[in-house]
Design a protein around this motif. Structure first.
Motif, PDB file in Angstrom:
ATOM      1  N   MET A   1       0.841  -1.177   0.000  1.00 33.75           N
ATOM      2  CA  MET A   1       0.000   0.000   0.000  1.00 33.75           C
ATOM      3  C   MET A   1       0.878   1.229   0.000  1.00 33.75           C
ATOM      4  O   MET A   1       1.962   1.222   0.561  1.00 33.75           O
ATOM      5  CB  MET A   1      -0.888   0.027   1.248  1.00 33.75           C
ATOM      6  N   ARG A   2       0.351   2.230  -0.596  1.00 34.17           N
ATOM      7  CA  ARG A   2       1.069   3.490  -0.671  1.00 34.17           C
ATOM      8  C   ARG A   2       0.086   4.591  -0.314  1.00 34.17           C
ATOM      9  O   ARG A   2      -1.048   4.598  -0.788  1.00 34.17           O
ATOM     10  CB  ARG A   2       1.592   3.663  -2.092  1.00 34.17           C
ATOM     11  N   ALA A   3       0.532   5.522   0.519  1.00 33.14           N
ATOM     12  CA  ALA A   3      -0.317   6.647   0.901  1.00 33.14           C
ATOM     13  C   ALA A   3       0.444   7.946   0.706  1.00 33.14           C
ATOM     14  O   ALA A   3       1.630   8.035   1.014  1.00 33.14           O
ATOM     15  CB  ALA A   3      -0.761   6.519   2.356  1.00 33.14           C
ATOM     16  N   VAL A   4      -0.258   8.916   0.192  1.00 30.52           N
ATOM     17  CA  VAL A   4       0.240  10.283   0.149  1.00 30.52           C
ATOM     18  C   VAL A   4      -0.599  11.045   1.153  1.00 30.52           C
ATOM     19  O   VAL A   4      -1.814  11.161   1.011  1.00 30.52           O
ATOM     20  CB  VAL A   4       0.117  10.903  -1.259  1.00 30.52           C
ATOM     21  N   LEU A   5       0.071  11.509   2.193  1.00 22.35           N
ATOM     22  CA  LEU A   5      -0.600  12.198   3.297  1.00 22.35           C
ATOM     23  C   LEU A   5      -0.305  13.687   3.149  1.00 22.35           C
ATOM     24  O   LEU A   5       0.856  14.079   3.071  1.00 22.35           O
ATOM     25  CB  LEU A   5      -0.034  11.652   4.608  1.00 22.35           C
TER      26      LEU A   5
ATOM     27  N   GLU B   1     -11.996  19.919   7.777  1.00 26.34           N
ATOM     28  CA  GLU B   1     -11.245  21.149   8.044  1.00 26.34           C
ATOM     29  C   GLU B   1      -9.814  20.701   8.333  1.00 26.34           C
ATOM     30  O   GLU B   1      -9.219  20.032   7.510  1.00 26.34           O
ATOM     31  CB  GLU B   1     -11.883  21.888   9.226  1.00 26.34           C
ATOM     32  N   ASN B   2      -9.272  20.972   9.491  1.00 24.80           N
ATOM     33  CA  ASN B   2      -7.896  20.630   9.810  1.00 24.80           C
ATOM     34  C   ASN B   2      -7.708  19.123   9.914  1.00 24.80           C
ATOM     35  O   ASN B   2      -8.478  18.439  10.575  1.00 24.80           O
ATOM     36  CB  ASN B   2      -7.488  21.286  11.130  1.00 24.80           C
ATOM     37  N   GLY B   3      -6.670  18.639   9.263  1.00 15.43           N
ATOM     38  CA  GLY B   3      -6.371  17.209   9.327  1.00 15.43           C
ATOM     39  C   GLY B   3      -5.541  16.753   8.158  1.00 15.43           C
ATOM     40  O   GLY B   3      -4.708  17.503   7.645  1.00 15.43           O
ATOM     41  N   PHE B   4      -5.795  15.510   7.722  1.00 10.59           N
ATOM     42  CA  PHE B   4      -5.028  14.899   6.640  1.00 10.59           C
ATOM     43  C   PHE B   4      -5.938  14.520   5.482  1.00 10.59           C
ATOM     44  O   PHE B   4      -6.967  13.871   5.681  1.00 10.59           O
ATOM     45  CB  PHE B   4      -4.336  13.616   7.102  1.00 10.59           C
ATOM     46  N   LEU B   5      -5.538  14.889   4.290  1.00 10.30           N
ATOM     47  CA  LEU B   5      -6.067  14.295   3.079  1.00 10.30           C
ATOM     48  C   LEU B   5      -5.134  13.131   2.781  1.00 10.30           C
ATOM     49  O   LEU B   5      -3.919  13.326   2.668  1.00 10.30           O
ATOM     50  CB  LEU B   5      -6.059  15.288   1.921  1.00 10.30           C
ATOM     51  N   VAL B   6      -5.679  11.928   2.700  1.00  9.36           N
ATOM     52  CA  VAL B   6      -4.867  10.741   2.442  1.00  9.36           C
ATOM     53  C   VAL B   6      -5.306  10.123   1.128  1.00  9.36           C
ATOM     54  O   VAL B   6      -6.458   9.704   0.979  1.00  9.36           O
ATOM     55  CB  VAL B   6      -4.995   9.700   3.582  1.00  9.36           C
ATOM     56  N   LEU B   7      -4.383  10.095   0.164  1.00  9.25           N
ATOM     57  CA  LEU B   7      -4.596   9.387  -1.090  1.00  9.25           C
ATOM     58  C   LEU B   7      -4.034   7.991  -0.894  1.00  9.25           C
ATOM     59  O   LEU B   7      -2.864   7.840  -0.536  1.00  9.25           O
ATOM     60  CB  LEU B   7      -3.878  10.108  -2.231  1.00  9.25           C
ATOM     61  N   LEU B   8      -4.856   6.966  -1.100  1.00  4.91           N
ATOM     62  CA  LEU B   8      -4.468   5.585  -0.800  1.00  4.91           C
ATOM     63  C   LEU B   8      -4.435   4.747  -2.061  1.00  4.91           C
ATOM     64  O   LEU B   8      -5.440   4.620  -2.758  1.00  4.91           O
ATOM     65  CB  LEU B   8      -5.459   4.973   0.194  1.00  4.91           C
ATOM     66  N   GLY B   9      -3.262   4.170  -2.333  1.00  6.57           N
ATOM     67  CA  GLY B   9      -3.106   3.232  -3.436  1.00  6.57           C
ATOM     68  C   GLY B   9      -2.951   1.827  -2.891  1.00  6.57           C
ATOM     69  O   GLY B   9      -2.198   1.601  -1.947  1.00  6.57           O
ATOM     70  N   ILE B  10      -3.665   0.884  -3.489  1.00  8.05           N
ATOM     71  CA  ILE B  10      -3.627  -0.510  -3.058  1.00  8.05           C
ATOM     72  C   ILE B  10      -3.119  -1.346  -4.221  1.00  8.05           C
ATOM     73  O   ILE B  10      -3.610  -1.213  -5.346  1.00  8.05           O
ATOM     74  CB  ILE B  10      -5.030  -0.976  -2.610  1.00  8.05           C
TER      75      ILE B  10
END
Length: 150
Positions: free
Chosen positions: A1-5, A24-33
């Protein structure tokens, strides 16, 4: 798995003109499986995302995790994170897991992150044509790959 945080002050996902998830405040996580991913990879990555100390403290140092500040997560499936660009200019996606493998792992990641965070993560729609809007804070962008655990 790969994540772009990506640390964000706001992020949202829109499908067919309707917002499916917004934070609002936090993480956008793009997840590749990818095909070789396991539940062990998922558990390790979820812990890594939740524990990532990239949020500024009172002194402007990146010392806090999401739980420390009540942050949120917007999780987006992103098969293109496994693009092969070795030959030519058209990327290949043979390493990306097919939907029958990826969807259950994506749904399990939603559950795992929600459990660890103590609240439901926001999401896009798997396989949809999503429009992602974000305001990257910092900018802080971290790439995490379960194949690089050691």
């Amino acid at each position: 798995m790969r994540a772009v945080l990506q640390r964000v002050t706001q992020a949202s996902c829109t499908v067919d003109g309707e917002v499916t998830g917004a934070i609002e405040n936090g993480f956008l996580v793009l997840l590749g499986i990818e095909n070789a991913d396991t539940l062990e990879d998922l558990a390790w990555l979820a812990q890594k995302i939740i524990g990532m100390r990239v949020i500024s403290d009172e002194n402007g140092m990146m010392n806090k995790a999401l739980a420390d500040v009540g942050g949120d997560i917007l999780l987006i499936s992103q098969f293109t994170l496994f693009a092969s660009t070795r030959k030519g200019n058209r990327p290949g996606f043979t390493r990306a897991a097919r939907p029958d493998v990826a969807i259950p792992l994506y749904e399990k990641m939603i559950d795992e992150l929600s459990f660890l965070l103590g609240k439901r993560v926001k999401t896009g729609i798997f396989g949809a044509d999503m429009k992602i809007a974000l305001l990257n804070d910092g900018p802080v962008t971290i790439i995490i790959d379960t194949k690089n655990k050691e």
